[in-house]
Design a protein around this motif. Structure first.
Motif, PDB file in Angstrom:
ATOM      1  N   UNK A 192      -5.530  12.547   4.011  1.00  0.00           N
ATOM      2  CA  UNK A 192      -5.862  13.781   1.971  1.00  0.00           C
ATOM      3  C   UNK A 192      -4.949  13.151   0.990  1.00  0.00           C
ATOM      4  N   UNK A 193      -3.375  13.897   1.740  1.00  0.00           N
ATOM      5  CA  UNK A 193      -2.135  13.447   0.642  1.00  0.00           C
ATOM      6  C   UNK A 193      -2.091  12.489   0.291  1.00  0.00           C
ATOM      7  N   UNK A 194      -2.009  12.032   0.963  1.00  0.00           N
ATOM      8  CA  UNK A 194      -0.985  10.240   0.716  1.00  0.00           C
ATOM      9  C   UNK A 194      -2.604   9.802  -0.200  1.00  0.00           C
ATOM     10  N   UNK A 195      -3.901  10.152   0.046  1.00  0.00           N
ATOM     11  CA  UNK A 195      -4.998   9.668  -0.602  1.00  0.00           C
ATOM     12  C   UNK A 195      -5.137  10.701  -2.257  1.00  0.00           C
ATOM     13  N   UNK A 196      -4.490  11.887  -1.681  1.00  0.00           N
ATOM     14  CA  UNK A 196      -4.245  12.442  -3.914  1.00  0.00           C
ATOM     15  C   UNK A 196      -3.269  11.754  -4.204  1.00  0.00           C
ATOM     16  N   UNK A 197      -2.442  11.527  -3.747  1.00  0.00           N
ATOM     17  CA  UNK A 197      -0.882  10.680  -4.399  1.00  0.00           C
ATOM     18  C   UNK A 197      -1.684   9.251  -4.832  1.00  0.00           C
ATOM     19  N   UNK A 198      -2.200   8.702  -4.479  1.00  0.00           N
ATOM     20  CA  UNK A 198      -2.421   7.493  -4.500  1.00  0.00           C
ATOM     21  C   UNK A 198      -3.784   7.532  -6.242  1.00  0.00           C
ATOM     22  N   UNK A 199      -4.560   8.442  -5.772  1.00  0.00           N
ATOM     23  CA  UNK A 199      -5.154   8.522  -6.737  1.00  0.00           C
ATOM     24  C   UNK A 199      -4.643   9.149  -8.447  1.00  0.00           C
ATOM     25  N   UNK A 200      -3.811   9.928  -8.236  1.00  0.00           N
ATOM     26  CA  UNK A 200      -2.945  10.957  -9.314  1.00  0.00           C
ATOM     27  C   UNK A 200      -2.777   8.841  -9.798  1.00  0.00           C
ATOM     28  N   UNK A 201      -1.899   8.379  -9.398  1.00  0.00           N
ATOM     29  CA  UNK A 201      -0.658   7.230  -9.994  1.00  0.00           C
ATOM     30  C   UNK A 201      -1.815   6.279 -10.077  1.00  0.00           C
ATOM     31  N   UNK A 202      -3.555   6.102  -9.613  1.00  0.00           N
ATOM     32  CA  UNK A 202      -4.537   5.167 -10.268  1.00  0.00           C
ATOM     33  C   UNK A 202      -4.632   5.712 -11.646  1.00  0.00           C
ATOM     34  N   UNK A 203      -4.360   7.466 -11.543  1.00  0.00           N
ATOM     35  CA  UNK A 203      -5.374   7.254 -12.468  1.00  0.00           C
ATOM     36  C   UNK A 203      -4.286   8.166 -14.211  1.00  0.00           C
ATOM     37  N   UNK A 204      -2.921   7.127 -14.470  1.00  0.00           N
ATOM     38  CA  UNK A 204      -2.569   7.159 -14.518  1.00  0.00           C
ATOM     39  C   UNK A 204      -2.427   5.828 -16.299  1.00  0.00           C
ATOM     40  N   UNK A 210       1.005  -1.172  -0.268  1.00  0.00           N
ATOM     41  CA  UNK A 210       0.284  -0.022  -0.397  1.00  0.00           C
ATOM     42  C   UNK A 210       0.866   1.521   0.183  1.00  0.00           C
ATOM     43  N   UNK A 211       0.555   2.271  -1.100  1.00  0.00           N
ATOM     44  CA  UNK A 211       1.201   3.639  -1.009  1.00  0.00           C
ATOM     45  C   UNK A 211       0.496   4.473   0.131  1.00  0.00           C
ATOM     46  N   UNK A 212       1.625   4.975   1.116  1.00  0.00           N
ATOM     47  CA  UNK A 212       1.554   5.520   2.342  1.00  0.00           C
ATOM     48  C   UNK A 212       2.765   6.348   2.815  1.00  0.00           C
ATOM     49  N   UNK A 213       2.375   7.787   2.532  1.00  0.00           N
ATOM     50  CA  UNK A 213       3.320   8.129   3.023  1.00  0.00           C
ATOM     51  C   UNK A 213       4.034   8.495   4.302  1.00  0.00           C
ATOM     52  N   UNK A 214       3.406   8.131   5.259  1.00  0.00           N
ATOM     53  CA  UNK A 214       3.657   8.044   6.705  1.00  0.00           C
ATOM     54  C   UNK A 214       3.901   6.789   7.469  1.00  0.00           C
TER      55      UNK A 214
END
Length: 137
Positions: free
Chosen positions: A114-126, A84-88
């Motif tokens: 919230x930041x983590x979800x944005x990063x995850x969404x961006x990576x899943x949108x690519x 799982x993508x987790x920034x912390x």
């Protein structure tokens, strides 16, 4: 969050398979992607278990991409390899915070979430297809 070398290699392997769009031997994949053979085999095993690649045994065996590149995201590839993508670390379900009773009471936990979800969404949108050159028709 840092993407590991192994996840970077997995992205390169998937790119190679999507670009060539044919069955390739592990050696061909390693050579074309620039991934050392021992890592390529390990990564291909994990990608096959996750059904991102398909493997074929025998003399004419090899690997193919299992789904269209449009249906595979960078986020999916990364999470297959790195988890799982987790920034912390506090975002992990196993983490037990000693500062607050409930994680969602913590301002930092909510912010990092919230930041983590944005990063995850961006990576899943690519989609992987976005990076594969289209052949002229």
């Amino acid at each position: 969050m840092r993407i590991t070398h192994e996840a970077d290699y997995a992205i390169r392997i998937m790119y190679c398979l999507a670009q060539r769009n044919t069955k390739l031997s592990a050696k061909q994949i390693a050579d074309d992607s620039g991934v050392p053979s021992r890592f390529a085999l390990k990564i291909l095993r994990r990608l096959t278990q996750a059904e991102l690649t398909a493997s074929y045994k025998g003399v004419s065996g090899g690997y193919t991409i299992a789904r269209p590149a449009e249906d595979i995201s960078l986020g999916e590839i990364i999470e297959v390899i790195d988890g799982p993508i987790e920034i912390n670390h506090c975002l992990s379900s196993e983490f037990d915070c000693s500062r607050v009773q409930q994680k969602n009471e913590c301002t930092f936990h909510r912010l990092f979430g919230a930041i983590n979800q944005d990063i995850r969404n961006t990576l899943y949108d690519l989609p992987l297809a976005q990076f594969v050159p289209q052949a002229d028709t």
